[in-house]
Write a protein that holds these residues in place. Structure first.
Motif, PDB file in Angstrom:
ATOM      1  N   ARG A   1       0.827  -1.197   0.000  1.00  0.00           N
ATOM      2  CA  ARG A   1       0.000   0.000   0.000  1.00  0.00           C
ATOM      3  C   ARG A   1       0.861   1.247   0.000  1.00  0.00           C
ATOM      4  O   ARG A   1       0.550   2.232  -0.679  1.00  0.00           O
ATOM      5  N   ALA A   2       1.938   1.215   0.761  1.00  0.00           N
ATOM      6  CA  ALA A   2       2.861   2.344   0.756  1.00  0.00           C
ATOM      7  C   ALA A   2       3.488   2.522  -0.620  1.00  0.00           C
ATOM      8  O   ALA A   2       3.804   3.645  -1.028  1.00  0.00           O
ATOM      9  N   GLY A   3       3.640   1.419  -1.350  1.00  0.00           N
ATOM     10  CA  GLY A   3       4.194   1.506  -2.697  1.00  0.00           C
ATOM     11  C   GLY A   3       3.299   2.295  -3.633  1.00  0.00           C
ATOM     12  O   GLY A   3       3.789   3.016  -4.517  1.00  0.00           O
ATOM     13  N   VAL A   4       1.971   2.179  -3.450  1.00  0.00           N
ATOM     14  CA  VAL A   4       1.040   2.976  -4.256  1.00  0.00           C
ATOM     15  C   VAL A   4       1.253   4.456  -3.987  1.00  0.00           C
ATOM     16  O   VAL A   4       1.313   5.281  -4.911  1.00  0.00           O
ATOM     17  N   LEU A   5       1.395   4.807  -2.720  1.00  0.00           N
ATOM     18  CA  LEU A   5       1.623   6.198  -2.353  1.00  0.00           C
ATOM     19  C   LEU A   5       2.984   6.672  -2.848  1.00  0.00           C
ATOM     20  O   LEU A   5       3.129   7.806  -3.319  1.00  0.00           O
ATOM     21  N   GLN A   6       3.995   5.799  -2.755  1.00  0.00           N
ATOM     22  CA  GLN A   6       5.327   6.157  -3.235  1.00  0.00           C
ATOM     23  C   GLN A   6       5.315   6.417  -4.743  1.00  0.00           C
ATOM     24  O   GLN A   6       5.938   7.381  -5.228  1.00  0.00           O
ATOM     25  N   ALA A   7       4.617   5.585  -5.492  1.00  0.00           N
ATOM     26  CA  ALA A   7       4.503   5.778  -6.937  1.00  0.00           C
ATOM     27  C   ALA A   7       3.818   7.103  -7.250  1.00  0.00           C
ATOM     28  O   ALA A   7       4.214   7.817  -8.189  1.00  0.00           O
ATOM     29  N   PHE A   8       2.790   7.433  -6.467  1.00  0.00           N
ATOM     30  CA  PHE A   8       2.103   8.710  -6.646  1.00  0.00           C
ATOM     31  C   PHE A   8       3.081   9.871  -6.448  1.00  0.00           C
ATOM     32  O   PHE A   8       3.107  10.813  -7.241  1.00  0.00           O
ATOM     33  N   ILE A   9       3.866   9.807  -5.382  1.00  0.00           N
ATOM     34  CA  ILE A   9       4.801  10.897  -5.070  1.00  0.00           C
ATOM     35  C   ILE A   9       5.797  11.101  -6.202  1.00  0.00           C
ATOM     36  O   ILE A   9       6.025  12.231  -6.666  1.00  0.00           O
ATOM     37  N   ILE A  10       6.404  10.009  -6.666  1.00  0.00           N
ATOM     38  CA  ILE A  10       7.414  10.113  -7.713  1.00  0.00           C
ATOM     39  C   ILE A  10       6.814  10.649  -9.012  1.00  0.00           C
ATOM     40  O   ILE A  10       7.342  11.586  -9.634  1.00  0.00           O
ATOM     41  N   ALA A  11       5.683  10.069  -9.425  1.00  0.00           N
ATOM     42  CA  ALA A  11       5.056  10.492 -10.675  1.00  0.00           C
ATOM     43  C   ALA A  11       4.562  11.927 -10.594  1.00  0.00           C
ATOM     44  O   ALA A  11       4.708  12.707 -11.545  1.00  0.00           O
ATOM     45  N   PHE A  12       4.003  12.286  -9.452  1.00  0.00           N
ATOM     46  CA  PHE A  12       3.439  13.622  -9.297  1.00  0.00           C
ATOM     47  C   PHE A  12       4.510  14.702  -9.381  1.00  0.00           C
ATOM     48  O   PHE A  12       4.383  15.674 -10.145  1.00  0.00           O
ATOM     49  N   TYR A  13       5.576  14.556  -8.616  1.00  0.00           N
ATOM     50  CA  TYR A  13       6.603  15.597  -8.601  1.00  0.00           C
ATOM     51  C   TYR A  13       7.474  15.568  -9.851  1.00  0.00           C
ATOM     52  O   TYR A  13       8.046  16.596 -10.238  1.00  0.00           O
ATOM     53  N   ALA A  14       7.568  14.411 -10.509  1.00  0.00           N
ATOM     54  CA  ALA A  14       8.254  14.366 -11.801  1.00  0.00           C
ATOM     55  C   ALA A  14       7.498  15.203 -12.827  1.00  0.00           C
ATOM     56  O   ALA A  14       8.104  15.883 -13.664  1.00  0.00           O
ATOM     57  N   GLU A  15       6.163  15.173 -12.736  1.00  0.00           N
ATOM     58  CA  GLU A  15       5.378  15.982 -13.674  1.00  0.00           C
ATOM     59  C   GLU A  15       5.360  17.451 -13.264  1.00  0.00           C
ATOM     60  O   GLU A  15       5.400  18.342 -14.106  1.00  0.00           O
ATOM     61  N   MET A  16       5.297  17.715 -11.967  1.00  0.00           N
ATOM     62  CA  MET A  16       5.256  19.108 -11.520  1.00  0.00           C
ATOM     63  C   MET A  16       6.543  19.850 -11.873  1.00  0.00           C
ATOM     64  O   MET A  16       6.518  20.997 -12.348  1.00  0.00           O
ATOM     65  N   TYR A  17       7.689  19.195 -11.649  1.00  0.00           N
ATOM     66  CA  TYR A  17       8.965  19.868 -11.846  1.00  0.00           C
ATOM     67  C   TYR A  17       9.702  19.437 -13.114  1.00  0.00           C
ATOM     68  O   TYR A  17      10.632  20.126 -13.544  1.00  0.00           O
ATOM     69  N   GLY A  18       9.297  18.294 -13.661  1.00  0.00           N
ATOM     70  CA  GLY A  18      10.038  17.794 -14.820  1.00  0.00           C
ATOM     71  C   GLY A  18       9.352  18.054 -16.142  1.00  0.00           C
ATOM     72  O   GLY A  18       9.647  19.029 -16.838  1.00  0.00           O
ATOM     73  N   PHE A  19       8.400  17.186 -16.480  1.00  0.00           N
ATOM     74  CA  PHE A  19       7.735  17.288 -17.779  1.00  0.00           C
ATOM     75  C   PHE A  19       6.224  17.296 -17.578  1.00  0.00           C
ATOM     76  O   PHE A  19       5.684  16.376 -16.944  1.00  0.00           O
ATOM     77  N   PRO A  20       5.492  18.290 -18.106  1.00  0.00           N
ATOM     78  CA  PRO A  20       4.036  18.385 -17.900  1.00  0.00           C
ATOM     79  C   PRO A  20       3.264  17.400 -18.769  1.00  0.00           C
ATOM     80  O   PRO A  20       2.635  17.767 -19.757  1.00  0.00           O
ATOM     81  N   LEU A  21       3.295  16.142 -18.375  1.00  0.00           N
ATOM     82  CA  LEU A  21       2.699  15.079 -19.173  1.00  0.00           C
ATOM     83  C   LEU A  21       1.201  15.285 -19.391  1.00  0.00           C
ATOM     84  O   LEU A  21       0.681  15.029 -20.473  1.00  0.00           O
ATOM     85  N   THR A  22       0.497  15.767 -18.362  1.00  0.00           N
ATOM     86  CA  THR A  22      -0.947  15.959 -18.482  1.00  0.00           C
ATOM     87  C   THR A  22      -1.291  16.977 -19.566  1.00  0.00           C
ATOM     88  O   THR A  22      -2.190  16.753 -20.388  1.00  0.00           O
TER      89      THR A  22
END
Length: 207
Positions: free
Chosen positions: A34-55
């Motif tokens: 379950r923590a892995g789901v949250l960890q995946a969210f954190i990585i994907a979210f901040y990668a998009e916020m600061y890296g590439f605007p995939l949305t």
């Protein structure tokens, strides 16, 4: 502009992940999933916020929306055509994040006091919700990933995170029933799981 700031994405992801494991540390391998789901969210979210605007790229590419990558890639600013929309969303989102973080920290503090004394914690914030740490987590994810900076990943991940931690909360309650029996059953009937009754909230919850 946030785009291309991969160093910031890594730093923020590490800090947020450390805070998550500091206050919501899993106790078993099943909880780690379950923590892995949250960890995946954190990585994907901040990668998009600061890296590439995939949305924004996805909406422009596949739905033909006329979206630019201005204001650091914030979707609200693009949809409403003004950075003011981003500012409003940021203020509202961070208000939810702050309140959620307060619930997590207060819940963590009180539950560790209860564990040291081997008693059922029903005081303070636990008099209003049975799982304040998870309630706080939901507010943090919703405030940051839906209100402040919505992305495809964060909007889709939010209900999955809620579902995963709801199952975890029910498992924890089975353990509490085995430990405290009727005392915990009475507590379940008296106090909601995640959402407090509005009339019951006051500042004394955090004293």
């Amino acid at each position: 502009m946030h785009i291309g700031m991969w160093g910031s994405a890594i730093i923020v992801s590490v800090i947020i992940s450390w805070l998550m494991y500091r206050y919501l540390a899993p106790d078993s391998w099943k909880e780690w999933t379950r923590a892995g789901v949250l960890q995946a969210f954190i990585i994907a979210f901040y990668a998009e916020m600061y890296g590439f605007p995939l949305t924004i790229y996805f909406l422009a590419r596949f739905f033909g929306l006329d979206l630019a990558w201005g204001d650091g890639g914030n979707l609200w600013a693009q949809l409403f055509g003004t950075p003011t929309a981003h500012i409003i969303a940021m203020l509202l989102g961070y208000a939810l994040v702050f309140y959620g973080a307060t619930l997590v920290a207060e819940g963590w503090r009180r539950i560790h006091l209860a564990r040291r004394s081997a008693v059922l914690m029903t005081d303070g914030i636990y008099a209003h919700v049975r799982h304040p740490q998870y309630s706080g987590l939901f507010l943090i994810v919703f405030g940051e990933g839906v209100v402040h900076w919505p992305t495809i990943v964060s909007v889709l991940a939010f209900p999955i995170i809620v579902l995963a931690y709801t199952f975890l909360a029910r498992k924890e309650e089975s353990h509490m029933l085995a430990l405290f029996g009727n005392e915990y059953r009475a507590y379940q009937q008296r106090v909601p799981m995640f959402i407090p009754r509005i009339q019951s909230l006051d500042l004394r919850s955090f004293r």
